[in-house]
Design a protein around this motif. Sequence first.
Motif, mmCIF file in Angstrom:
data_model
loop_
_atom_site.group_PDB
_atom_site.id
_atom_site.type_symbol
_atom_site.label_atom_id
_atom_site.label_comp_id
_atom_site.label_asym_id
_atom_site.label_seq_id
_atom_site.Cartn_x
_atom_site.Cartn_y
_atom_site.Cartn_z
ATOM 1 N N TRP A 17 1.190 -1.189 0.137
ATOM 2 C CA TRP A 17 -0.399 -0.293 -0.014
ATOM 3 C C TRP A 17 0.948 1.715 0.101
ATOM 4 O O TRP A 17 0.076 2.369 -0.658
ATOM 5 C CB TRP A 17 -0.884 -0.181 1.121
ATOM 6 N N THR A 20 1.987 1.526 -3.710
ATOM 7 C CA THR A 20 0.698 1.814 -4.479
ATOM 8 C C THR A 20 0.519 3.194 -4.472
ATOM 9 O O THR A 20 -0.179 3.693 -5.296
ATOM 10 C CB THR A 20 -0.568 1.276 -4.132
ATOM 11 N N PHE A 21 0.299 3.934 -2.970
ATOM 12 C CA PHE A 21 0.065 5.367 -2.642
ATOM 13 C C PHE A 21 1.293 6.172 -3.226
ATOM 14 O O PHE A 21 0.762 7.242 -4.345
ATOM 15 C CB PHE A 21 0.052 5.522 -0.921
ATOM 16 N N THR A 24 0.641 5.823 -7.289
ATOM 17 C CA THR A 24 -0.743 6.525 -8.036
ATOM 18 C C THR A 24 -1.042 8.016 -7.439
ATOM 19 O O THR A 24 -1.489 8.383 -8.133
ATOM 20 C CB THR A 24 -1.681 5.713 -7.687
ATOM 21 N N MET A 25 0.131 8.479 -6.968
ATOM 22 C CA MET A 25 0.271 10.412 -7.247
ATOM 23 C C MET A 25 0.370 10.551 -8.005
ATOM 24 O O MET A 25 1.751 10.169 -9.078
ATOM 25 C CB MET A 25 0.713 9.921 -5.546
ATOM 26 N N PRO A 26 0.306 12.045 -8.092
ATOM 27 C CA PRO A 26 0.742 12.911 -9.106
ATOM 28 C C PRO A 26 1.963 12.851 -8.309
ATOM 29 O O PRO A 26 3.023 12.571 -8.149
ATOM 30 C CB PRO A 26 0.330 14.615 -9.101
ATOM 31 N N LEU A 43 4.103 -1.123 -15.221
ATOM 32 C CA LEU A 43 4.019 -2.348 -15.972
ATOM 33 C C LEU A 43 2.755 -3.351 -15.415
ATOM 34 O O LEU A 43 2.363 -4.241 -16.931
ATOM 35 C CB LEU A 43 5.110 -2.334 -16.175
ATOM 36 N N ALA A 44 3.183 -3.757 -14.414
ATOM 37 C CA ALA A 44 2.883 -4.449 -13.952
ATOM 38 C C ALA A 44 1.307 -4.163 -13.362
ATOM 39 O O ALA A 44 0.279 -4.874 -13.637
ATOM 40 C CB ALA A 44 3.330 -4.835 -12.583
ATOM 41 N N LEU A 45 1.072 -3.492 -12.899
ATOM 42 C CA LEU A 45 -0.094 -2.325 -11.826
ATOM 43 C C LEU A 45 -0.330 -1.467 -12.026
ATOM 44 O O LEU A 45 -1.276 -1.072 -11.197
ATOM 45 C CB LEU A 45 -0.284 -2.957 -10.527
ATOM 46 N N TYR A 46 -1.044 -1.437 -13.814
ATOM 47 C CA TYR A 46 -1.110 0.146 -14.294
ATOM 48 C C TYR A 46 -2.456 0.431 -13.536
ATOM 49 O O TYR A 46 -3.494 0.131 -13.956
ATOM 50 C CB TYR A 46 -1.302 -0.396 -15.536
ATOM 51 N N GLN A 47 -2.376 1.902 -13.332
ATOM 52 C CA GLN A 47 -3.617 2.507 -13.120
ATOM 53 C C GLN A 47 -4.040 4.197 -13.495
ATOM 54 O O GLN A 47 -2.735 4.302 -13.122
ATOM 55 C CB GLN A 47 -3.811 1.890 -11.809
ATOM 56 N N LYS A 48 -5.189 4.352 -13.784
ATOM 57 C CA LYS A 48 -4.853 5.784 -13.346
ATOM 58 C C LYS A 48 -6.567 6.503 -13.344
ATOM 59 O O LYS A 48 -7.455 5.381 -13.314
ATOM 60 C CB LYS A 48 -5.135 6.482 -14.793
ATOM 61 N N TRP A 49 -6.344 7.357 -12.546
ATOM 62 C CA TRP A 49 -7.673 7.740 -11.649
ATOM 63 C C TRP A 49 -7.946 9.214 -11.476
ATOM 64 O O TRP A 49 -8.827 9.534 -10.320
ATOM 65 C CB TRP A 49 -7.341 7.257 -10.151
ATOM 66 N N SER A 50 -7.747 9.402 -12.818
ATOM 67 C CA SER A 50 -7.519 10.749 -13.223
ATOM 68 C C SER A 50 -9.142 10.755 -13.663
ATOM 69 O O SER A 50 -8.932 11.538 -15.484
ATOM 70 C CB SER A 50 -6.604 12.183 -13.741
ATOM 71 N N PHE A 51 -10.359 10.921 -13.618
ATOM 72 C CA PHE A 51 -11.680 11.203 -14.541
ATOM 73 C C PHE A 51 -11.875 12.194 -15.206
ATOM 74 O O PHE A 51 -12.236 12.778 -14.032
ATOM 75 C CB PHE A 51 -12.643 9.880 -13.377
#
Lengths: 216, 301
Positions: A17, A20-21, A24-26, A43-51
């Motif tokens: 965590w 991940t934190f 994933t932050m800016p 590469l393994a855990l791509y995520q994007k939360w800027s909707f």
Amino acid sequence: MRKIFTVLALGFFAFYWAVTFLFTMPDNYINLSLYKQNQMFQLALYQKWSFFAPPPNFNERLYYEFKKKGDSSVQVFEAIEPICKAKQRKTPFNSREDLLDYVLSGSMNNISDQMFELQQDFKYENGLKGIEKIDSSQHADIRKIVQKSYGFNTLKNYAMHVARANRLDPQQYDVRIMLTRIPIPKFAERFKKAEKKEELYFISEYFNSQPSNQKI
Amino acid sequence: MKRLTTYLQDKNHFSIYLSLFRLFICFHLLKDIVNTWGSLDLLYGTDTFISHPPTIISEILGIPSDVLFANHKIIFAVYIGVILMFLFGIGRNFTALILFLMFELIQRMNHLVLNGGDNLLKFLLLYFIFADSFKYFTLFKRGETGRPSPIRNMLSNLAVYSICFHLCLAYLWSAFYKIHADTWFNGAATYYTFQIERFKGTSWNTDLARNGLFVTLSTYGTVFFEIFFPVLIWFKQTKKLFIIGGIIMHIFIYVFMMIYDFEIIFMMCYGFFFKDADFVRWYQKLSSRFTFVRTLKTQLA
């Protein structure tokens, strides 16, 4: 044994965590200092939360310009607007239109993102030489690079469907792609009946249309 | 620390919703396959107009991505089989692992059609590898002798907290990026989002977008919800308020922006903020109300 496993599990949970934190932050000093590790994480855990942040302030258009090989007459067709209208008309049973929309719009977004990155790279290089603007040869280089991308190839291949849908024989035409944006009027001007100015941001070279068994 | 480990290892606090969510995931994935079945060749076939980059996963395994696309029907047949096994609890957590790997592979085979809901679903499947979601709704009951394993309970509870943390993380960073954008900061963002043709779900979008009061309230409402959700969802006094608010927001986006799966997945995750004891209490309340009604009818008759 159970105690060791408990400590390991909780330790891994906390580590996962924290990482991940962080990744994933800016962008900031810390996660940019760990750029290589960040790339491995993405590469393994791509995520994007800027909707929709920021939301696009334009609508896009995808034009196919067919130029007849014999007499150079031109016909232009737009591909995105009919799909969006069909998507709204058939909602929520619009899976096919939704898929087509995501594929074409996703390809257009990839092209515009790539163009932006290339323009930034050229601006940086030019800045080091004391030059302000990107010159025409650099614009040509950007176009050549974009025309090799997966996004452009997808749009290029889709030209066959547009030709068939409009009863054109692909062998008789050369095609080029034009991408434009129609700005949404500013919020303060929302009641003004201003003309929508369409802005061209990418125009490809002409390419030969080849018939194929492509499924649409 | 001892209290924490005792709490985590004592029992699986979320066995009811984990089992229900397992069913939801399987039906959701099967529904997606049904919806895209007619378009499988379009998305993955060798004759498609879509130009696919390599999946990387298959390259690491020494299989060119072209082979995957050429045999996409076999891959989907196996995928459906794995989903059905997971639905019935066959193979338990090993099946969950295979399902996660297959889901990741299929996502990489066509990243263009993905959205935030697919992104979150990937992590939900990852956490389900460690969760014990097989206490209910399985085809074969595993013979359980004595107390359930404390380690298994701990991993399952940590998996659920990971799901909750991930939902909070998504809202938190979404809020951060929104505040950074002028249109959200100045309370005008939903004017633009409602007018993007790709996401114009109804003919009312334009009229709603022109209403200044609606735009301001919906823009700031979204931002406040996403900022405060990661903190206030954990408190009993504010949990229900935020869950109701979240459901309203996601239903609004479902209807007015034609974004479907994303909204359903996010809403379904809210159930993980309630434990087994909460579900049992609600069930008992509901049962007692029906008992009261039955008793009343008998007395009146």
